[in-house]
Design a protein around this motif. Sequence first.
Motif, PDB file in Angstrom:
ATOM      1  N   GLU A 317      41.977  28.602  44.241  1.00 33.87           N
ATOM      2  CA  GLU A 317      41.278  29.231  43.123  1.00 33.87           C
ATOM      3  C   GLU A 317      41.081  28.231  41.978  1.00 33.87           C
ATOM      4  O   GLU A 317      41.944  27.399  41.714  1.00 33.87           O
ATOM      5  CB  GLU A 317      42.062  30.439  42.614  1.00 33.87           C
ATOM      6  CG  GLU A 317      42.159  31.590  43.596  1.00 33.87           C
ATOM      7  CD  GLU A 317      40.840  32.325  43.746  1.00 33.87           C
ATOM      8  OE1 GLU A 317      40.033  32.316  42.791  1.00 33.87           O
ATOM      9  OE2 GLU A 317      40.605  32.897  44.835  1.00 33.87           O
ATOM     10  N   GLU A 318      39.936  28.340  41.317  1.00 33.34           N
ATOM     11  CA  GLU A 318      39.615  27.451  40.201  1.00 33.34           C
ATOM     12  C   GLU A 318      39.770  28.186  38.872  1.00 33.34           C
ATOM     13  O   GLU A 318      39.370  29.357  38.754  1.00 33.34           O
ATOM     14  CB  GLU A 318      38.183  26.931  40.329  1.00 33.34           C
ATOM     15  CG  GLU A 318      37.962  26.064  41.562  1.00 33.34           C
ATOM     16  CD  GLU A 318      36.510  25.615  41.659  1.00 33.34           C
ATOM     17  OE1 GLU A 318      36.259  24.401  41.500  1.00 33.34           O
ATOM     18  OE2 GLU A 318      35.634  26.468  41.879  1.00 33.34           O
ATOM     19  N   TYR A 319      40.321  27.480  37.879  1.00 30.20           N
ATOM     20  CA  TYR A 319      40.569  28.075  36.565  1.00 30.20           C
ATOM     21  C   TYR A 319      40.078  27.126  35.467  1.00 30.20           C
ATOM     22  O   TYR A 319      39.877  25.925  35.692  1.00 30.20           O
ATOM     23  CB  TYR A 319      42.063  28.350  36.372  1.00 30.20           C
ATOM     24  CG  TYR A 319      42.620  29.366  37.331  1.00 30.20           C
ATOM     25  CD1 TYR A 319      42.616  30.727  37.024  1.00 30.20           C
ATOM     26  CD2 TYR A 319      43.153  28.973  38.562  1.00 30.20           C
ATOM     27  CE1 TYR A 319      43.121  31.665  37.910  1.00 30.20           C
ATOM     28  CE2 TYR A 319      43.666  29.896  39.454  1.00 30.20           C
ATOM     29  CZ  TYR A 319      43.638  31.245  39.124  1.00 30.20           C
ATOM     30  OH  TYR A 319      44.131  32.162  40.012  1.00 30.20           O
ATOM     31  N   SER A 346      39.558  32.492  35.133  1.00 27.20           N
ATOM     32  CA  SER A 346      39.006  32.019  36.397  1.00 27.20           C
ATOM     33  C   SER A 346      37.671  31.333  36.165  1.00 27.20           C
ATOM     34  O   SER A 346      36.939  31.653  35.218  1.00 27.20           O
ATOM     35  CB  SER A 346      38.824  33.187  37.371  1.00 27.20           C
ATOM     36  OG  SER A 346      37.742  34.002  36.974  1.00 27.20           O
ATOM     37  N   ASN A 348      35.020  31.626  37.912  1.00 30.42           N
ATOM     38  CA  ASN A 348      33.940  32.600  38.078  1.00 30.42           C
ATOM     39  C   ASN A 348      33.715  33.391  36.786  1.00 30.42           C
ATOM     40  O   ASN A 348      32.573  33.637  36.387  1.00 30.42           O
ATOM     41  CB  ASN A 348      34.253  33.552  39.232  1.00 30.42           C
ATOM     42  CG  ASN A 348      34.134  32.875  40.585  1.00 30.42           C
ATOM     43  OD1 ASN A 348      33.451  31.845  40.725  1.00 30.42           O
ATOM     44  ND2 ASN A 348      34.791  33.425  41.588  1.00 30.42           N
TER      45      ASN A 348
END
Length: 357
Positions: A317-319, A346, A348
Amino acid sequence: FQSSLHGTLKAEGNTADSADSYADEEHLYSGEDKDARPYAQLTELGSQQLINIGKNLRSRYTYAAGNKNKNDKKKNNKIISSDYEDACDDIYIRSTNMCRTLQSLRSLIVGLYDISKNKKSSLITAASSSSSSSSYSLSVHTRSKDNETMFPKANSILLAAKRSLILPDSLYHETHDGYTEYEKRIKLALGYDPNDINTKVSWLTVKEILSCYKVHGHPYPLDLNYEDEEFATIISGWMWGVLFKDEDINRLACGRFIKELLNDIKNEQKDKNMLIYSGHDSTLVPLLCALGVYNDQWPPYASYLVLEFIVDNTTGEEYVRALYNDQIVNMFNTDTDTSTSNDMVSMNFFIEQLNKF
């Protein structure tokens, strides 16, 4: 967590009517405001402010030159080499085509790579977006004023019309005790009839001039004082908050730059580990408002915003995490505990929120 990318947006340092430290660097006087020289250039004090920021970024994000195990270093937020000769591979630099922002960027690079004073003109060179960098000189990407995205278009009819609705003259008087008296005092100091309601005070211009006198230790001009400078600063910070917290105005002001920034992060510059943008208060304040972190206080000289892009090694996951002048800030009015990983949002969600602009 692994740090995957780091972006810095900064406003220029202190500016005034001298820049002796750049006497031998004519390429830093090639911006579109070059005819204003010697005015609106970076001062020695402003240069040192940006060098100090570069040193701060160096301590936080660089690993020792010669260490090729970049993935291990990234786990500790060490994402670029400390050696200037690796800079072209590691970082992307973008600036408005103004002398003071080019000079600010150059000073930041000096601090970031701990460059000695005897290395001067080859640090950064002008380049088009399609030109390639040399091994020992960073290419700074600029645009013409007409195509610039990093500050609002001055001739935007829509922006001017919306501004007059959002910020009528009556609002200044309604929201600030003593406004009428301060306004009259400033008008009188500037040689205007203090009772002429058709004469408007340019609070931001007054604030910039008085603040410049203060930081350089000079007496205030025209019998003005600290309280006048403080009031002009408060008004300026409040005024821009009212304007740029309005989504329509902010979309007109910085929507183009936000689109450019997101495209650089995800596409155009995705192979770089650090993106640095050298802009103005008119770049920084609208972006702070878009992120939901502007507190109606005018940014000090050499303020900067850091966006850290982080990957969870377990889930992928990207943050995103934001720091404004070295302080973690919670974006988009999220109610989180800054002492934990909850200070991140996040990727997104970050993109979704900024796509509104």
